[in-house]
Design a protein around this motif. Structure first.
Motif, mmCIF file in Angstrom:
data_model
loop_
_atom_site.group_PDB
_atom_site.id
_atom_site.type_symbol
_atom_site.label_atom_id
_atom_site.label_comp_id
_atom_site.label_asym_id
_atom_site.label_seq_id
_atom_site.Cartn_x
_atom_site.Cartn_y
_atom_site.Cartn_z
ATOM 1 N N GLY A 111 23.525 5.470 38.939
ATOM 2 C CA GLY A 111 24.795 5.931 39.461
ATOM 3 C C GLY A 111 25.554 4.838 40.186
ATOM 4 N N LYS A 112 26.846 4.746 39.930
ATOM 5 C CA LYS A 112 27.688 3.728 40.569
ATOM 6 C C LYS A 112 27.703 3.899 42.083
ATOM 7 C CE LYS A 112 32.492 2.148 40.883
ATOM 8 N NZ LYS A 112 32.644 2.517 42.306
ATOM 9 N N LEU A 113 27.857 5.147 42.523
ATOM 10 C CA LEU A 113 27.943 5.389 43.957
ATOM 11 C C LEU A 113 26.623 5.098 44.659
ATOM 12 C CD1 LEU A 113 30.073 8.657 43.947
ATOM 13 C CD2 LEU A 113 30.831 6.312 44.353
ATOM 14 N N GLN A 114 25.517 5.497 44.039
ATOM 15 C CA GLN A 114 24.219 5.181 44.607
ATOM 16 C C GLN A 114 24.001 3.670 44.627
ATOM 17 O OE1 GLN A 114 21.981 7.323 46.066
ATOM 18 N NE2 GLN A 114 20.944 5.441 46.692
ATOM 19 N N GLY A 115 24.523 2.983 43.598
ATOM 20 C CA GLY A 115 24.427 1.534 43.571
ATOM 21 C C GLY A 115 25.169 0.902 44.731
ATOM 22 N N GLU A 116 26.345 1.446 45.057
ATOM 23 C CA GLU A 116 27.108 0.945 46.201
ATOM 24 C C GLU A 116 26.352 1.199 47.507
ATOM 25 O OE1 GLU A 116 29.076 -1.060 44.827
ATOM 26 O OE2 GLU A 116 31.077 -0.334 45.408
ATOM 27 N N LEU A 117 25.711 2.360 47.586
ATOM 28 C CA LEU A 117 24.923 2.675 48.777
ATOM 29 C C LEU A 117 23.736 1.726 48.904
ATOM 30 C CD1 LEU A 117 24.422 4.469 51.220
ATOM 31 C CD2 LEU A 117 23.216 6.070 49.729
ATOM 32 N N ASN A 118 23.096 1.429 47.767
ATOM 33 C CA ASN A 118 21.979 0.484 47.789
ATOM 34 C C ASN A 118 22.432 -0.886 48.283
ATOM 35 O OD1 ASN A 118 20.354 2.466 46.754
ATOM 36 N ND2 ASN A 118 20.330 1.677 44.667
ATOM 37 N N THR A 119 23.598 -1.333 47.784
ATOM 38 C CA THR A 119 24.134 -2.625 48.209
ATOM 39 C C THR A 119 24.421 -2.627 49.705
ATOM 40 O OG1 THR A 119 25.139 -2.997 46.043
ATOM 41 C CG2 THR A 119 26.010 -4.283 47.883
ATOM 42 N N TYR A 120 25.012 -1.549 50.179
ATOM 43 C CA TYR A 120 25.342 -1.416 51.601
ATOM 44 C C TYR A 120 24.085 -1.518 52.454
ATOM 45 C CZ TYR A 120 27.690 0.523 55.743
ATOM 46 O OH TYR A 120 28.221 0.703 56.998
ATOM 47 N N MET A 121 23.042 -0.748 52.082
ATOM 48 C CA MET A 121 21.813 -0.731 52.857
ATOM 49 C C MET A 121 21.082 -2.064 52.775
ATOM 50 S SD MET A 121 22.067 2.065 54.298
ATOM 51 C CE MET A 121 20.545 1.820 55.220
ATOM 52 N N ALA A 122 21.189 -2.759 51.636
ATOM 53 C CA ALA A 122 20.553 -4.063 51.497
ATOM 54 C C ALA A 122 21.187 -5.077 52.454
ATOM 55 C CB ALA A 122 20.665 -4.553 50.057
ATOM 56 N N ILE A 123 22.519 -5.013 52.591
ATOM 57 C CA ILE A 123 23.206 -5.899 53.534
ATOM 58 C C ILE A 123 22.761 -5.597 54.958
ATOM 59 C CG2 ILE A 123 25.453 -6.507 54.519
ATOM 60 C CD1 ILE A 123 26.667 -5.931 51.745
ATOM 61 N N VAL A 124 22.688 -4.308 55.282
ATOM 62 C CA VAL A 124 22.257 -3.905 56.632
ATOM 63 C C VAL A 124 20.838 -4.394 56.917
ATOM 64 C CG1 VAL A 124 21.687 -1.926 58.098
ATOM 65 C CG2 VAL A 124 23.790 -1.905 56.728
ATOM 66 N N ASP A 125 19.935 -4.157 55.970
ATOM 67 C CA ASP A 125 18.538 -4.560 56.166
ATOM 68 C C ASP A 125 18.396 -6.070 56.303
ATOM 69 O OD1 ASP A 125 17.757 -1.941 56.080
ATOM 70 O OD2 ASP A 125 17.067 -1.991 53.995
ATOM 71 N N LYS A 126 19.055 -6.809 55.415
ATOM 72 C CA LYS A 126 18.974 -8.270 55.450
ATOM 73 C C LYS A 126 19.528 -8.818 56.759
ATOM 74 C CE LYS A 126 20.639 -12.447 53.119
ATOM 75 N NZ LYS A 126 21.511 -12.985 52.043
ATOM 76 N N THR A 127 20.670 -8.286 57.179
ATOM 77 C CA THR A 127 21.290 -8.765 58.415
ATOM 78 C C THR A 127 20.435 -8.430 59.627
ATOM 79 O OG1 THR A 127 23.474 -8.458 57.408
ATOM 80 C CG2 THR A 127 23.390 -8.724 59.801
ATOM 81 N N ASN A 128 19.880 -7.224 59.656
ATOM 82 C CA ASN A 128 19.026 -6.843 60.782
ATOM 83 C C ASN A 128 17.823 -7.767 60.900
ATOM 84 O OD1 ASN A 128 20.621 -4.759 61.652
ATOM 85 N ND2 ASN A 128 19.508 -3.175 60.525
ATOM 86 N N LYS A 129 17.216 -8.115 59.770
ATOM 87 C CA LYS A 129 16.061 -9.009 59.795
ATOM 88 C C LYS A 129 16.459 -10.405 60.279
ATOM 89 C CE LYS A 129 13.518 -6.609 56.134
ATOM 90 N NZ LYS A 129 13.052 -6.629 54.722
ATOM 91 N N GLU A 130 17.608 -10.898 59.784
ATOM 92 C CA GLU A 130 18.079 -12.208 60.215
ATOM 93 C C GLU A 130 18.368 -12.216 61.713
ATOM 94 O OE1 GLU A 130 21.481 -12.948 57.818
ATOM 95 O OE2 GLU A 130 20.348 -13.651 56.070
ATOM 96 N N MET A 131 18.995 -11.151 62.194
ATOM 97 C CA MET A 131 19.362 -11.093 63.606
ATOM 98 C C MET A 131 18.134 -10.970 64.501
ATOM 99 S SD MET A 131 22.862 -8.811 63.443
ATOM 100 C CE MET A 131 23.106 -8.874 65.212
#
Length: 365
Positions: A111-131
């Motif tokens: 699903g396109k929308l689920q794909g966008e949600l996955n991308t969003y959460m991946a950015i959040v997770d990656k940034t949280n780990k970096e921070m």
């Protein structure tokens, strides 16, 4: 699912494009490892109800679910009688593949929308780990008095956060008219106060406001405005411990305090001595107190009233969180306090202790 040690669901979700009724048919087939029986549900929250889109038995760890949707929606896949579940964006005409582990991040494709949600959460997770890594380095540098290094790391941290926020904002802007943006922008609305909710709602596009998350925000705003400061408190009728029905508007007082509480609520019981002293000092000057209990067991309710020495008016329907007055006043925690004037206009909310005493003293001086 909190009683299961390890849970993994591996299944495919095929949403069929042909319509029946007014929606589009979907079929879910899957397997629940380490869960051989039970019932699987797909549910969705509406403004005034919770709809079950599909349900089916789990037999030998496997299940098949069929239903229909009219438009993309935020859905929850869960096992009946277990808390929690998996929130996902449900669309038609696309296959979904999902793997879920208890206490681990899920893997969802489809699903396109689920794909966008996955991308969003991946950015959040990656940034949280970096921070988190940079915060640890900043702490270490500061402890070693390497303040220049700490300052440089702090600058990198802020840049990483700003970069991530821009990426997240761009995703939301790109999807501003669909369920993805509406879902992201309304996350956590149940914990927002009225100003924050209104700000949240203003960020939604006109189309997003017509989607279910937007409708839920609008409904909650309307409900909170009904019991906001300067609004006239809604009338209600409940029973006293003796079984007599009493309406809020029948209670007379220059200042009326409605205290939503329960015998099982520790903070409520800790606040009761302050309310006792307040009532004793101002009852002859026009203060009325109405305690509305969220208890379900009458004996516990009465025991607490007696033990804490609460000598004012007590009301309850003994329905706990499901009572009509709880919904009417949007009570989501206890204690919750409303202060009314003699015309039942709400003049303050959630004041306790010295702040409540100061207001009552000012109004009844």
């Amino acid at each position: 699912m909190n009683s299961l040690k390890v849970i993994m669901f591996v299944f495919s979700l095929f949403l069929v494009g042909s319509a029946f009724g007014e929606g589009k048919k979907f079929k879910i087939g899957g397997e629940a490892f380490e869960l051989t029986e039970g019932k699987m549900l797909v549910i969705v929250n509406r403004v005034d109800r919770v709809d079950t889109l599909a349900s089916g038995p789990i037999t030998g760890g496997k299940f098949v679910l069929e239903g229909e949707i009219e438009e993309p929606c935020v859905a929850l896949l869960k096992v009946a009688e277990y808390d929690g579940g998996f929130v996902f964006l449900l669309e038609s005409d696309v296959p979904y593949e999902m793997r879920l582990w208890k206490n681990k991040r899920e893997e969802i494709k489809g699903g396109k929308l689920q794909g966008e949600l996955n991308t969003y959460m991946a950015i959040v997770d990656k940034t949280n780990k970096e921070m988190e890594k940079m915060k640890a380095e900043i702490k270490k540098a500061s402890a070693e008095k390497h303040f220049r290094t700490a300052s440089e790391l702090q600058g990198k941290l802020e840049k990483a956060r700003d970069k991530a926020q821009k990426e997240l904002d761009a995703l939301v802007e790109k999807n501003k008219d669909n369920i993805f943006a509406a879902y992201i922008q309304t996350l956590g609305m149940g914990r927002m106060d009225l100003p924050a909710l209104k700000n949240c709602y203003q960020r939604l596009s006109e189309k997003a406001r017509q989607l279910e998350p937007g409708k839920q925000v609008a409904a909650r705003i309307a409900a909170l405005e009904q019991v906001g400061v300067d609004a006239v408190a809604p009338n209600f009728t409940l029973s006293t411990p003796e079984g007599q029905e009493m309406a809020l508007y029948d209670v007379k007082g220059k200042i009326k305090v409605i205290d939503f509480w329960a015998s099982w609520c520790g903070p409520c019981r800790m606040e009761n001595p302050n309310m006792v002293k307040l009532y004793q000092d101002f009852k002859d000057k026009g203060l009325a107190v109405i305690s509305v209990s969220l208890d379900e067991k009458k004996d516990k309710w009465l025991e607490a009233i007696k033990k804490d020495g609460l000598t004012w008016l007590h009301l309850s329907d003994l329905k706990g969180w499901t009572g009509d007055v709880v919904r009417l006043y949007n009570i989501d925690a206890v204690p919750t306090i409303f202060v009314l004037d003699e015309n039942n206009r709400i003049i303050a909310k959630n004041l306790r202790g010295e702040k409540l005493r100061a207001l009552v003293s000012e109004k009844l001086k």
